[in-house]
Scaffold this motif. Structure first.
Motif, short mmCIF file in Angstrom:
data_model
loop_
_atom_site.label_atom_id
_atom_site.label_comp_id
_atom_site.label_asym_id
_atom_site.label_seq_id
_atom_site.Cartn_x
_atom_site.Cartn_y
_atom_site.Cartn_z
N GLU A 1 -15.92 11.08 -10.83
CA GLU A 1 -15.26 12.20 -10.53
C GLU A 1 -13.66 12.52 -9.98
O GLU A 1 -13.57 13.99 -9.96
CB GLU A 1 -16.20 12.86 -10.11
N TRP A 2 -13.42 11.75 -9.06
CA TRP A 2 -12.22 12.35 -8.08
C TRP A 2 -11.12 12.01 -9.13
O TRP A 2 -11.28 10.52 -8.70
CB TRP A 2 -12.45 11.34 -6.60
N ASP A 3 -10.48 12.61 -8.48
CA ASP A 3 -8.85 11.76 -8.83
C ASP A 3 -8.34 12.35 -7.64
O ASP A 3 -8.30 13.30 -6.54
CB ASP A 3 -7.78 12.46 -10.51
N CYS A 4 -6.71 11.46 -7.40
CA CYS A 4 -5.95 11.82 -6.10
C CYS A 4 -4.17 12.56 -7.66
O CYS A 4 -4.54 11.68 -8.41
CB CYS A 4 -5.56 10.61 -5.61
N GLU A 5 -4.24 13.27 -6.41
CA GLU A 5 -2.33 13.92 -6.36
C GLU A 5 -2.82 14.66 -8.13
O GLU A 5 -1.97 14.52 -8.81
CB GLU A 5 -1.16 12.80 -6.27
N GLU B 1 1.02 -0.99 -0.21
CA GLU B 1 -0.45 -0.29 0.09
C GLU B 1 1.18 1.35 0.34
O GLU B 1 0.69 2.36 0.86
CB GLU B 1 -0.95 0.14 1.43
N ALA B 2 1.61 1.07 -1.05
CA ALA B 2 2.71 2.90 -0.36
C ALA B 2 2.11 3.91 -1.24
O ALA B 2 0.85 3.76 -0.84
CB ALA B 2 3.50 2.38 -2.70
N GLY B 3 2.46 4.64 -0.80
CA GLY B 3 1.79 6.53 -1.11
C GLY B 3 1.14 6.36 -2.36
O GLY B 3 1.03 6.04 -3.93
N PRO B 4 0.10 7.40 -2.04
CA PRO B 4 -0.98 7.56 -3.55
C PRO B 4 0.37 8.26 -4.47
O PRO B 4 1.41 8.95 -4.59
CB PRO B 4 -1.33 8.66 -2.60
N VAL B 5 -0.47 7.76 -5.41
CA VAL B 5 0.06 8.32 -6.78
C VAL B 5 -1.09 9.11 -7.77
O VAL B 5 -2.21 8.86 -7.48
CB VAL B 5 0.88 6.85 -7.86
N SER B 6 -0.80 9.60 -9.01
CA SER B 6 -1.79 9.61 -9.43
C SER B 6 -3.12 9.07 -9.92
O SER B 6 -2.18 8.16 -11.06
CB SER B 6 -1.36 11.46 -10.86
N GLY B 7 -3.94 9.78 -9.88
CA GLY B 7 -4.97 8.57 -10.76
C GLY B 7 -6.05 8.65 -10.06
O GLY B 7 -7.17 9.39 -9.05
N PRO B 8 -7.28 7.64 -10.44
CA PRO B 8 -9.04 7.45 -9.62
C PRO B 8 -8.15 7.37 -8.24
O PRO B 8 -7.72 6.26 -7.85
CB PRO B 8 -8.90 7.13 -11.01
N CYS B 9 -8.97 7.82 -7.35
CA CYS B 9 -9.02 7.91 -6.54
C CYS B 9 -9.48 5.84 -6.34
O CYS B 9 -9.34 5.38 -4.98
CB CYS B 9 -9.66 8.92 -5.22
N SER B 10 -10.32 5.98 -6.44
CA SER B 10 -11.15 4.66 -6.28
C SER B 10 -10.18 3.19 -6.64
O SER B 10 -9.86 2.08 -6.30
CB SER B 10 -12.09 4.14 -6.89
N GLU B 11 -8.96 3.85 -7.53
CA GLU B 11 -8.21 2.36 -7.90
C GLU B 11 -6.98 2.99 -7.14
O GLU B 11 -6.52 1.88 -6.78
CB GLU B 11 -7.67 2.91 -9.55
N VAL B 12 -6.56 4.33 -7.19
CA VAL B 12 -4.99 4.56 -5.92
C VAL B 12 -5.45 3.76 -4.05
O VAL B 12 -4.39 3.21 -4.13
CB VAL B 12 -5.10 6.08 -5.41
N PHE B 13 -6.60 3.74 -4.35
CA PHE B 13 -7.16 2.92 -2.81
C PHE B 13 -8.27 2.54 -2.48
O PHE B 13 -8.57 1.91 -1.61
CB PHE B 13 -7.32 4.63 -1.72
#
Length: 699
Positions: free
Chosen positions: A161-165, A23-35
């Motif tokens: 609708e939600w993207d992280c980083e 569970e590495a740190g957040p990367v840019s992409g859809p939040c549902s995929e990242v988390f």
């Protein structure tokens, strides 16, 4: 049943734990995929900062999340004794390639590489480098990433609708959670402090119609909240306790900060508060050098400031859950300007509080006094008390108080001039004051006893002043009783309150306030022991203070202070000259008397009203450094019983429960040991610095 949220892998004792890279740190992409959050778009009213979620909810006290920090395994090592820098390089080299984070060899190689750096080698001690740089950088990064993940799962931030980083188009701003369609940006911070560069960008976004929200894992201070409100930014406090995950071995616990432990052979105290204390520099010079080194790091970002150790004092004690130790918490002010005025001296101050605690337990109250009187050179203080730092602090405070009385009486000041103008005259003699006795005693401490512990909300000190009834050679001030009483009333209304305020607030008396808070705590522990003998039973009233000797100045003696008192008494600051050529004489005797320690126990309602959030902050501080509600005070906790350092059952946050392994109570005891026994290093930097790692921004 007690449960704890853990990931997959192996912790010490074969328990599940997160593996490096899991569970590495957040990367840019859809939040549902990242988390791994639900593939749905939450309603705006379900987002943090909405009216649906009140700040400071009761759930704060039990909300936890884990983060990986394998370097904490070596938190107790120091440089090999007797080995020169050249020998250290010859043995361990400067390359960390192929060495695991849990190995001392990697830490030594990293230290060698740092010291060989021509740009900015660490100029402080190996201990402070280990805590602040080696362990701290990783702690700040991993802890921030884990909190980021915790918030995403708690509020179900996912969907198309939600993207992280995600970078906001047309700006330099990269937001943690960005919804371009609805023009919402959510910034997540595991600490309680904002970054000025981000704030400026977010202010512009608000002006352009964006809905900007901040989520804090620690209590932000009043200034931070005011800045965010002024910028039109919503704030949500999602206060959580972070639990480090790492392996325990013989390299973990340091032996140099065994706070409050009744057994000299026991393991050192544990807790993130102890970590932060251990990581503080020993001197101001070292602190500033360390600060310059941290300031040179190009990839750093601001953290939550720091802790002002100046007035660090014991503010909670309670029996550990296993009944074999003591849970405790220090309280200190936050340092609002760590960059230009770095904190230092935490170890010495915490050790003084601990040593004083044992001094008050071992000696009897009839010895808790000091006395500076020119006619009583043989009655300065108890001989056993004189061998302790608590005794030294009381006697030095007595001398400081006498100097403060003299300075406040100085007719060269506005207040002093009004005082001398108001006192009576004795015939044709110059104006004078009879010999006065000034001494410091405890005022009534405000405490709350509940749930097997004592909260010390306030432990003020009082300065008494009365005419001295004895005879002092050289003191010639012949006044009637009525005149003396009139002059004393002026002393009580004009001069004494000024000195008393200094005793309760000035940095020069911080050690006195520190040892008195320990006096209140020790009195409570002794009273509990009288009902049911506990781990301190053999120490109480033993008269043996050999384990807690003078540390700060091992050559000090009460005669040193007495000689300085006599010099001032005869030659120095007790004599002032008036313009007329006449002399004004004041003579002062007195001391400090801690033989009594009165307390007032607040009711439950008073405690809730006058100290909101204190119980939760004290409890949480034994797992991580915690800020009080409002953010102006920091709590640093620990325990002499590692398995119960949390001071309460660990309950996983609801958002992580579905991915958690559930461990029963026997397993938890080992898990708590692994997570807490070694929590004695690495807490400083996550309160001072954050790093950016590619597109993964630590919070």
């Amino acid at each position: 049943m007690v449960v704890v949220a853990l990931g997959a892998g192996l912790l010490a004792g074969g328990l599940p734990a997160l593996q490096p890279g899991a569970e590495a740190g957040p990367v840019s992409g859809p939040c549902s995929e990242v988390f791994g959050t639900p593939d749905r778009n939450p309603a705006v009213g379900d987002l943090p900062g909405s009216d649906k979620y009140p700040n400071g909810s009761p759930d704060d006290a039990s909300r936890t999340y884990t983060y990986q920090n394998p370097k904490r395994t070596v938190s107790g090592i120091d440089l090999p004794a007797g080995m020169t820098a050249t020998e250290l390089v010859a043995k361990y080299g400067t390359s960390t390639k192929g060495l695991t984070a849990e190995s001392p060899e990697r830490a030594y190689a990293a230290w060698n590489r740092n010291q060989a750096s021509a740009k900015s080698p660490w100029t402080g001690s190996f201990r402070t480098w280990l805590v602040n740089q080696y362990i701290g950088n990783e702690a700040g990064r991993e802890r921030g990433d884990a909190f980021h993940r915790s918030v995403a799962r708690a509020f179900g931030i996912g969907g198309s609708e939600w993207d992280c980083e995600q970078r906001v188009p047309g700006t330099r701003r990269r937001g943690d959670f960005v919804n371009q369609r609805r023009r919402i940006l959510i910034e997540v911070k595991s600490n309680g402090k904002l970054r000025k560069d981000q704030l400026e960008e977010d202010r512009k976004l608000v002006e352009q119609g964006w809905d900007v929200r901040y989520v804090f894992g620690e209590e932000p201070d009043g200034k931070t909240l005011a800045l965010l409100r002024a910028a039109g930014i919503r704030v949500h406090r999602y206060v959580s306790t972070s639990v480090p995950v790492f392996t325990v071995n013989e390299h973990t616990s340091p032996e140099d900060l065994q706070l409050f432990s009744p057994d000299p052979h026991a393991a050192p105290s544990t807790g993130d508060g102890v970590s932060l204390i251990r990581g503080s520099a020993d001197t101001e010079e070292e602190a500033r050098a360390n600060q310059r080194r941290l300031g040179d790091a190009a990839d750093r970002s601001r953290g939550a400031g720091g802790v002002d150790f100046t007035d660090l004092r014991l503010s909670y004690v309670g029996a550990s859950k296993d009944g074999k130790g003591l849970d405790y918490s220090f309280k200190a002010a936050r340092n609002p300007d760590e960059d230009t005025n770095p904190s230092w001296g935490g170890m010495a101050k915490a050790r003084l509080a601990s040593d004083a605690f044992f001094t008050w337990l071992a000696l009897t109250p009839d010895t808790f006094w000091v006395n500076l009187n020119s006619t009583e050179p043989d009655r300065i203080m108890d001989s056993g008390f004189a061998r302790t730092d608590a005794g030294r602090v009381l006697l030095e405070a007595d001398l400081a108080m006498k100097h403060d009385f003299a300075k406040t009486l100085n007719p060269g000041t506005a207040l002093g001039a009004r005082f001398w103008k108001g006192i009576t005259r004795a015939g044709g003699e110059p104006s004078c004051m009879p010999v006065i006795r000034n001494w410091i005693v405890p005022s009534t401490a405000r405490v709350r006893e509940q749930d097997g512990g004592l909260y010390i909300l306030d432990a003020p000190l009082k300065v008494n002043s009365v005419p001295y009834e004895g005879t002092v050679p050289g003191a010639q001030c012949h006044k009637t009783r009525e005149q003396s009483e009139h002059d004393q009333r002026l002393m009580d209304t004009m001069i004494r309150p000024v000195v008393e305020k200094r005793v309760n607030t000035a940095p020069e008396y911080a050690d006195l306030r520190r040892v008195y808070a320990s006096r209140v705590a020790a009195q409570w522990v002794a009273s509990q022991d009288a009902v049911r003998p506990g781990p301190y039973h053999d120490i109480i009233g033993s008269g043996d203070v050999s384990r807690w000797p003078l540390r700060e100045n091992t050559s000090w003696s009460e005669q040193d202070t007495y000689r300085r008192y006599l010099k001032s008494f005869k030659e120095g600051d007790y004599t002032f000259t008036r313009r007329s050529g006449n002399w004004l004489y004041t003579y002062s005797v007195g001391g400090v008397d801690f033989s009594r320690s009165p307390t007032r126990d607040l009711t439950a309602a008073q405690f809730t009203r006058e100290a909101p959030g204190v119980a939760g902050a004290a409890a949480n501080s034994r797992a991580q450094v915690a800020d009080s509600r409002g953010g102006d005070t920091t709590w640093l906790g620990g325990s002499t019983s590692p398995a119960s350092a949390f001071g309460r059952d660990l309950v996983p946050a609801a958002e992580g429960a579905r991915d958690a392994a559930v461990v029963d109570a026997p397993a938890l005891r080992v898990a708590a040991l692994a997570a807490l026994l070694t929590a004695v290093a690495g807490a400083v930097v996550w309160r001072k610095r954050r790093r950016e790692r590619g597109t993964a921004r630590a919070r």
